[in-house]
Scaffold this active site. Structure first.
Site, mmCIF file in Angstrom:
data_model
loop_
_atom_site.group_PDB
_atom_site.id
_atom_site.type_symbol
_atom_site.label_atom_id
_atom_site.label_comp_id
_atom_site.label_asym_id
_atom_site.label_seq_id
_atom_site.Cartn_x
_atom_site.Cartn_y
_atom_site.Cartn_z
ATOM 1 N N GLN A 126 0.543 -1.251 -0.105
ATOM 2 C CA GLN A 126 -0.106 0.016 -0.049
ATOM 3 C C GLN A 126 0.939 1.057 -0.137
ATOM 4 O O GLN A 126 0.395 2.009 -0.191
ATOM 5 C CB GLN A 126 -1.327 0.237 1.789
ATOM 6 C CG GLN A 126 -2.269 -1.238 1.539
ATOM 7 C CD GLN A 126 -2.930 -0.923 1.753
ATOM 8 O OE1 GLN A 126 -2.807 -1.444 3.691
ATOM 9 N NE2 GLN A 126 -5.148 -0.687 1.369
ATOM 10 N N HIS A 175 -4.925 6.589 13.352
ATOM 11 C CA HIS A 175 -4.543 6.299 12.172
ATOM 12 C C HIS A 175 -5.199 6.878 11.894
ATOM 13 O O HIS A 175 -4.517 7.930 10.795
ATOM 14 C CB HIS A 175 -4.723 4.837 11.704
ATOM 15 C CG HIS A 175 -3.721 3.715 12.260
ATOM 16 N ND1 HIS A 175 -3.686 2.780 11.964
ATOM 17 C CD2 HIS A 175 -2.251 3.785 13.158
ATOM 18 C CE1 HIS A 175 -2.235 2.037 11.956
ATOM 19 N NE2 HIS A 175 -2.238 2.903 12.556
#
Length: 343
Positions: free
Chosen positions: A102, A308
């Protein structure tokens, strides 16, 4: 003309801060320096997985780096032009293949030619989304945004042995806006219990627990026994397919946890998301934000703010001319809206 270096404080989050900075630096061509990398974690600094992401990113764009070594808590990264092609990256531990992937994908989507990437390490790591999450939940939404990405799981790799491998092909693609603010109609519910090199009754007990606590039909529950050489390892996956989104929740077997307790971890995650009414759960929210920002527009609903998500917003707004609004819609739902900022 040399661009100003973006200064980042890695203590605002974990490895996500570093990975997002690497992705955005490659795409924008803007250099950055990050200090106090993962400062609040029990093992601060660059672990093998993070270092692999740094070195892989540097290879893809010919970057110059300083501080790229195990344990380092400071890194300078000056990107060059993005290059497609064939790449092989080995983490060397059970560190997450999916997180390394990613990190690279935003850049590879903008490469001048197609790419094929092999990454070896952990494909099923309790501190990262498993490969199944990417293939069933995240990649379908990326494809709706215009990304041409194919991912194949070549071999499972669990903690602590690792040894797994994925193969990914990426065609140069332009991302477009995506809006996922409601799930749509329910389509299916499934449960998968995977074991490698462990007693077969572990999967049965996990699925029995799912049957007792959730409305999942017996025909939609599958116990899958993998090659023992891939283990030891165990993961329970719960898949909820809706009209506009598919979510996958996972829990990993541990020596100190009974099979029923492992199942409860995934069940509780799924139950909290289902009750919230939000379109995407916390992990998918983290991973949709950066592609939406690169597209310049997008929105989704999620149960609430996480570390996050908060740190990702802070990093993205340093690199890109976008505004990210967080709007509360009741106690268990947050709407995230990404829009292009006037320059």
């Amino acid at each position: 003309m040399k661009q100003d270096v973006i200064e980042l404080d890695g203590a605002i989050g974990g490895g996500q801060v570093l990975r997002s900075a690497l992705s955005l630096s490659m795409v924008t061509g803007r250099p950055f320096r990050i200090e106090r990398i993962r400062a609040k974690r029990s093992r601060p600094g660059l672990l093998r997985q993070h270092l692999t992401a740094v070195m892989a990113a540097a290879q893809v764009c010919g970057a110059r780096t300083q501080g790229a070594e195990l344990g380092s808590q400071a890194l300078s990264f000056e990107p060059g032009p993005i290059r497609g092609g064939e790449y092989r990256f080995a983490i060397g531990t059970a560190g997450s293949c999916t997180l390394v992937l990613q990190t690279l994908l935003p850049a590879l989507l903008r490469a001048p030619q197609a790419s094929r990437v092999w990454i070896s390490g952990g494909t099923h790591n309790p501190l990262a989304p498993p490969t199944d999450f990417l293939t069933r939940s995240w990649l379908p939404l990326m494809r709706r945004m215009g990304a041409e990405i194919d991912l194949e799981l070549l071999r499972h790799g669990f903690v602590p042995a690792g040894g797994g491998e994925i193969e990914v092909t990426v065609q140069p693609s332009k991302l477009s806006a995506l809006h996922v603010c409601d799930r749509g109609s329910a389509l299916s519910q499934k449960a998968f219990a995977l074991t490698a090199g462990l007693a077969s009754d572990i999967a049965r007990r996990e699925l029995d627990r799912v049957a007792r606590r959730l409305d999942v039909r017996p025909a939609a529950m599958n116990a899958i026994s993998l090659d023992p050489d891939c283990g030891p390892g165990n993961v329970l996956l719960l898949e909820y397919a809706f009209e506009h989104v598919t979510e996958v929740f996972s829990a990993f077997g541990q020596a100190s946890l009974r099979a029923e307790a492992v199942a409860d971890v995934a069940i509780n995650q799924a139950d909290a998301w289902l009750r919230s009414g939000a379109a995407v759960a916390e992990h998918l929210a983290d991973q949709l934000l950066l592609p939406m920002a690169l597209a310049g527009s997008g929105s989704f609903t999620t149960p609430g703010m996480t570390e996050h998500l908060h740190s990702n917003i802070a990093v993205i707004e340093r690199f890109l001319p976008v505004s990210i609004a967080c709007l509360e819609e009741g106690a268990d739902q947050l709407r995230i809206e990404v829009s292009t900022r006037d320059q």
